[in-house]
Design a protein around this motif. Structure first.
Motif, PDB file in Angstrom:
ATOM      1  N   LEU A 116      50.877  81.391 -20.035  1.00  0.00           N
ATOM      2  CA  LEU A 116      49.587  82.060 -19.917  1.00  0.00           C
ATOM      3  C   LEU A 116      49.112  82.626 -21.255  1.00  0.00           C
ATOM      4  N   VAL A 117      50.020  83.240 -21.998  1.00  0.00           N
ATOM      5  CA  VAL A 117      49.631  83.831 -23.279  1.00  0.00           C
ATOM      6  C   VAL A 117      49.116  82.743 -24.219  1.00  0.00           C
ATOM      7  N   ALA A 118      49.804  81.611 -24.253  1.00  0.00           N
ATOM      8  CA  ALA A 118      49.410  80.551 -25.186  1.00  0.00           C
ATOM      9  C   ALA A 118      48.052  79.979 -24.808  1.00  0.00           C
ATOM     10  N   VAL A 119      47.821  79.727 -23.505  1.00  0.00           N
ATOM     11  CA  VAL A 119      46.510  79.158 -23.159  1.00  0.00           C
ATOM     12  C   VAL A 119      45.406  80.199 -23.325  1.00  0.00           C
ATOM     13  N   SER A 120      45.738  81.473 -23.181  1.00  0.00           N
ATOM     14  CA  SER A 120      44.726  82.499 -23.456  1.00  0.00           C
ATOM     15  C   SER A 120      44.329  82.458 -24.925  1.00  0.00           C
ATOM     16  N   VAL A 121      45.303  82.246 -25.794  1.00  0.00           N
ATOM     17  CA  VAL A 121      45.013  82.119 -27.221  1.00  0.00           C
ATOM     18  C   VAL A 121      44.093  80.921 -27.452  1.00  0.00           C
ATOM     19  N   VAL A 122      44.441  79.801 -26.812  1.00  0.00           N
ATOM     20  CA  VAL A 122      43.629  78.589 -26.982  1.00  0.00           C
ATOM     21  C   VAL A 122      42.206  78.824 -26.476  1.00  0.00           C
ATOM     22  N   TRP A 123      42.099  79.404 -25.299  1.00  0.00           N
ATOM     23  CA  TRP A 123      40.755  79.611 -24.719  1.00  0.00           C
ATOM     24  C   TRP A 123      39.932  80.616 -25.505  1.00  0.00           C
ATOM     25  N   ARG A 124      40.586  81.523 -26.176  1.00  0.00           N
ATOM     26  CA  ARG A 124      39.829  82.440 -27.013  1.00  0.00           C
ATOM     27  C   ARG A 124      39.015  81.677 -28.052  1.00  0.00           C
ATOM     28  N   PHE A 125      39.608  80.597 -28.545  1.00  0.00           N
ATOM     29  CA  PHE A 125      38.877  79.800 -29.522  1.00  0.00           C
ATOM     30  C   PHE A 125      37.863  78.873 -28.851  1.00  0.00           C
ATOM     31  N   ILE A 126      38.196  78.440 -27.644  1.00  0.00           N
ATOM     32  CA  ILE A 126      37.237  77.610 -26.912  1.00  0.00           C
ATOM     33  C   ILE A 126      35.966  78.416 -26.603  1.00  0.00           C
ATOM     34  N   TYR A 127      36.146  79.715 -26.397  1.00  0.00           N
ATOM     35  CA  TYR A 127      35.013  80.599 -26.089  1.00  0.00           C
ATOM     36  C   TYR A 127      34.301  81.102 -27.342  1.00  0.00           C
ATOM     37  N   SER A 176      21.609  77.531 -24.459  1.00  0.00           N
ATOM     38  CA  SER A 176      21.822  78.173 -25.752  1.00  0.00           C
ATOM     39  C   SER A 176      23.158  78.919 -25.753  1.00  0.00           C
ATOM     40  N   PRO A 177      23.726  79.120 -26.947  1.00  0.00           N
ATOM     41  CA  PRO A 177      25.082  79.670 -27.058  1.00  0.00           C
ATOM     42  C   PRO A 177      25.246  81.007 -26.337  1.00  0.00           C
ATOM     43  N   ILE A 178      26.398  81.187 -25.720  1.00  0.00           N
ATOM     44  CA  ILE A 178      26.717  82.427 -25.024  1.00  0.00           C
ATOM     45  C   ILE A 178      27.888  83.079 -25.759  1.00  0.00           C
ATOM     46  N   ASP A 179      27.807  84.365 -25.961  1.00  0.00           N
ATOM     47  CA  ASP A 179      28.913  85.086 -26.597  1.00  0.00           C
ATOM     48  C   ASP A 179      29.903  85.482 -25.508  1.00  0.00           C
ATOM     49  N   TRP A 180      30.728  84.518 -25.088  1.00  0.00           N
ATOM     50  CA  TRP A 180      31.525  84.683 -23.882  1.00  0.00           C
ATOM     51  C   TRP A 180      32.349  85.965 -23.865  1.00  0.00           C
ATOM     52  N   LEU A 181      33.112  86.159 -24.929  1.00  0.00           N
ATOM     53  CA  LEU A 181      34.037  87.293 -24.895  1.00  0.00           C
ATOM     54  C   LEU A 181      33.449  88.537 -25.555  1.00  0.00           C
ATOM     55  N   GLY A 182      32.252  88.404 -26.135  1.00  0.00           N
ATOM     56  CA  GLY A 182      31.663  89.550 -26.803  1.00  0.00           C
ATOM     57  C   GLY A 182      30.591  90.233 -25.973  1.00  0.00           C
ATOM     58  N   ASN A 183      30.190  89.592 -24.891  1.00  0.00           N
ATOM     59  CA  ASN A 183      29.125  90.134 -24.057  1.00  0.00           C
ATOM     60  C   ASN A 183      29.741  90.673 -22.766  1.00  0.00           C
ATOM     61  N   PRO A 184      29.510  91.968 -22.481  1.00  0.00           N
ATOM     62  CA  PRO A 184      30.155  92.571 -21.303  1.00  0.00           C
ATOM     63  C   PRO A 184      29.827  91.856 -19.995  1.00  0.00           C
ATOM     64  N   HIS A 185      28.686  91.163 -19.940  1.00  0.00           N
ATOM     65  CA  HIS A 185      28.352  90.467 -18.694  1.00  0.00           C
ATOM     66  C   HIS A 185      29.094  89.139 -18.555  1.00  0.00           C
ATOM     67  N   TRP A 186      29.459  88.560 -19.689  1.00  0.00           N
ATOM     68  CA  TRP A 186      30.071  87.232 -19.645  1.00  0.00           C
ATOM     69  C   TRP A 186      31.589  87.281 -19.767  1.00  0.00           C
ATOM     70  N   ALA A 187      32.135  88.397 -20.206  1.00  0.00           N
ATOM     71  CA  ALA A 187      33.573  88.438 -20.485  1.00  0.00           C
ATOM     72  C   ALA A 187      34.395  88.193 -19.217  1.00  0.00           C
ATOM     73  N   MET A 188      34.038  88.846 -18.113  1.00  0.00           N
ATOM     74  CA  MET A 188      34.818  88.648 -16.891  1.00  0.00           C
ATOM     75  C   MET A 188      34.669  87.226 -16.330  1.00  0.00           C
ATOM     76  N   PRO A 189      33.427  86.679 -16.280  1.00  0.00           N
ATOM     77  CA  PRO A 189      33.339  85.267 -15.885  1.00  0.00           C
ATOM     78  C   PRO A 189      34.201  84.363 -16.759  1.00  0.00           C
ATOM     79  N   ALA A 190      34.287  84.671 -18.045  1.00  0.00           N
ATOM     80  CA  ALA A 190      35.117  83.848 -18.933  1.00  0.00           C
ATOM     81  C   ALA A 190      36.591  83.957 -18.537  1.00  0.00           C
TER      82      ALA A 190
END
Lengths: 339, 272
Positions: free
Chosen positions: A164-175, A192-206
């Motif tokens: 899980l930790v490794a794929v979380s690292v990978v997905w951080r870059f995918i996002y 248009s581009p979404i700031d997946w992990l930087g936007n409070p509305h999108w972070a949980m969906p990510a």
């Protein structure tokens, strides 16, 4: 040895050998709606002084469980009524009993409610989503029209065994908002581009998307096993009666899958309540605490700030919620499926 | 109609398959890219030139060999020890009669709803008192006995015919001999399945090693990787190489033992 006993045993052997070494012993009881009996009646191996020998075999496991599982559960409960903190870590006499103070403080803490809300968001949206994807994948792979079943099953299952930790690292870059693959893929469709992990509305969906990607293969395997257990003649009879594929799905597949769905639903829910590694690696609970989970809060309070009494109260609230949710889900599904 | 449905089904299956493997393929590909190539727009799927620099850097400068060793040692030890401990208990629950057995077993099954996180705070304090924090034992000891393992082995051992055990007894085999020379070989399939489960579970575990391994040199791969993320978040290619090293061993175990693993999941699910 007692001969009468031996004959009985040989009979057992014959009847058991029709299904040798299957683990479905307890199942019949469950299917009939009776209490699971865990196959107890099959135990005929009656040994003289067997209590003493059994104790020897049981001792290592039970002693370890008692000391390193059950004792800590009780201790955790006690801990949650103390103000155990970093000073008590050096000298336990600094810890005092404070009654319900931790719990009172907890229910006054906006951060706790935030974490609770986030965790429920993750469980209530992510859990069913994961189940639906698993079921659809299982239906597709199990379909008569599809070949290469083994290949698809293997591919879909692969993320389950990853770390899980490794794929979380990978997905951080995918996002990644600029260089990430996800935004690139979406841009093909004009999104248009979404700031997946930087936007409070999108972070949980990510976080949910990652969790579903990682987990759906596991439940899919269980659903496939469940689908294969549904006898073909039910579908044949329905077809003769002119039922449409959708009717067949609704009237045969879903009800017959109910026990599987209950099991899968409960284990998925319990697992999802323990959300931790994804936000720890990808967002540290941010942005604006939008991915802070209960376990992450417990970890921070307990092992970063050493507020162990307070953290124990958090752990117990989690336990209570998981326990209640399990009971409720069990009751609701039992009622609906009316086994 | 049938053909359209077939095409749609395959299209959906293939799209999902691509979505499933792309992150992992990209991880492998990016780990071989020269520094900086992964941070480009549009994203690139293939390295412009292959390099293993990130791997050599991880092993030479960032101590990854030690983390790898820690992970391997812990996973193997927990697997072997837990198999012995759990199989003894599972066998006793299946084949011995003693007072309170069914109640005791029911109690263990019920207590599976207690999430592990509840035990972690006192467990840490206990191990701290015993001087086991930041040692291998800190991970091994709490992993040695598991209710799930006991349950699986018991269910399997129930199907061993009693007459077989009694025959061995008449031939003069003692209790321990029966367990070791008869029950263990008969239970081999479930033991293999549990071994894979335990190995992967310990290898992939994160929260507990993160808590109990306080010193850098004791980290397991997932803990080290998460820690590395803090310092090298910008170094995408390096992080991908670290992820590959972490994931690869479990992938290999899975590929080799796929049959046992899948069967184990189905077995575990049948109890519901």
């Amino acid at each position: 040895m007692n001969t009468g006993h031996k004959i009985l045993n040989d009979e057992m052997f014959l009847s058991r050998s029709q299904t040798p070494f299957d683990s479905t012993i307890g199942k019949r009881g469950v299917r009939n709606g009776a209490k699971p009996n865990f196959g107890i009646r099959y135990t005929m191996f009656n040994i003289r002084n067997s209590g003493g020998t059994a104790a020897l075999f049981l001792f290592p496991a039970l002693a370890m469980l008692a000391v390193f599982f059950f004792l800590p559960v009780v201790a955790s409960f006690v801990l949650s009524f103390t103000d155990f903190d970093i000073y008590s870590l050096g000298n336990i006499h600094f810890a005092r009993f404070v009654g319900f103070e931790n719990y009172v403080k907890l229910f006054d803490d906006p951060l706790f409610w935030k974490a609770l809300g986030n965790t429920f968001y993750f469980v209530v949206v992510g859990g069913p989503l994961s189940l639906i994807v698993s079921l659809l994948a299982a239906l597709a792979i199990n379909s008569r029209l599809v070949r290469f079943k083994g290949f698809f099953r293997l591919v879909y299952f692969a993320p389950v065994v990853t770390t899980l930790v490794a794929v979380s690292v990978v997905w951080r870059f995918i996002y990644h908002p600029r260089f990430g693959m996800l935004n690139y893929a979406l841009s093909v469709f004009g999104i248009s581009p979404i700031d997946w992990l930087g936007n409070p509305h999108w972070a949980m969906p990510a976080v949910i998307l990652l969790a579903v990607w990682k987990n759906f293969g596991y439940n899919m395997i269980i659903f496939i096993a469940g689908l294969q257990n549904i006898p073909d003649y039910l579908y044949e009879a329905a077809r003769i009666d002119g039922a449409s594929p959708f009717d067949q799905f609704k009237k045969i597949t879903l009800p017959m899958l109910a026990p599987t769905t209950l099991f899968v639903g409960i284990i998925t829910m319990i697992g999802y309540f323990q959300l931790f590694a994804e936000p720890y690696v990808m967002t540290q609970g941010g942005p604006l605490d939008s991915t802070l989970s209960i376990v992450l809060l417990m970890y921070q309070q307990g092992f970063r700030w050493w507020n162990m009494g307070y953290a124990a109260a958090i752990a117990f609230v989690l336990f209570a919620i998981i326990f209640l949710a399990t009971v409720v889900q069990y009751a609701v599904q039992r009622k609906h499926s009316d086994l | 109609m049938r053909l359209t449905l077939k095409i749609l089904l395959y299209a959906a299956l293939i799209i999902v398959a691509i979505a499933t493997v792309t992150p992992m393929l990209w991880m492998i590909s990016a780990s071989c890219m020269p520094s900086g190539q992964a941070s480009n727009y549009p994203p690139q799927f293939f390295p412009t030139s292959f390099t293993f620099d990130h791997y050599t850097q991880l092993f030479s400068r960032l101590n990854v060999l030690k983390y790898f060793f820690n992970s391997l040692l812990l996973s193997v030890s927990v697997t072997l020890l837990s198999l012995v401990v759990n199989s003894m208990a599972g066998y006793a629950f299946a084949k011995y009669r003693f007072r309170g057995r069914d109640k005791l077993f029911g109690f263990l099954i019920t207590s599976m709803v207690v999430p592990a996180q509840v035990t972690m705070l006192p467990l840490f304090l206990m191990l701290n008192k015993m001087g086991l924090v930041n040692t291998y034992w800190g991970v091994i000891i709490p992993g040695m006995a598991g209710i799930f393992g006991i349950f699986m082995i018991r269910q399997y051992a129930l199907s061993i015919p009693d007459s077989l055990l009694e025959a061995a007894r008449i031939d003069g085999a003692g209790d321990f001999r029966i367990y070791w020379s008869l029950v263990i070989p008969l239970c081999k399939p479930i033991l293999v399945t549990l071994a894979i489960f335990t190995f992967m579970g310990t290898w992939n575990d994160f929260l507990w090693p993160l808590i109990v391994m306080t010193d850098d040199s004791m980290y397991t791969l997932p803990v080290a990787l998460a820690n590395l993320m803090g310092e090298h978040a910008q170094d995408t290619e390096l992080m991908m190489a670290g992820s590959v090293i972490t994931i690869l061993p479990v992938m290999i175990v899975f590929a080799a033992m796929q049959k046992y693993y899948i069967r184990g999941i189905m077995m575990g699910s049948v109890k519901g």
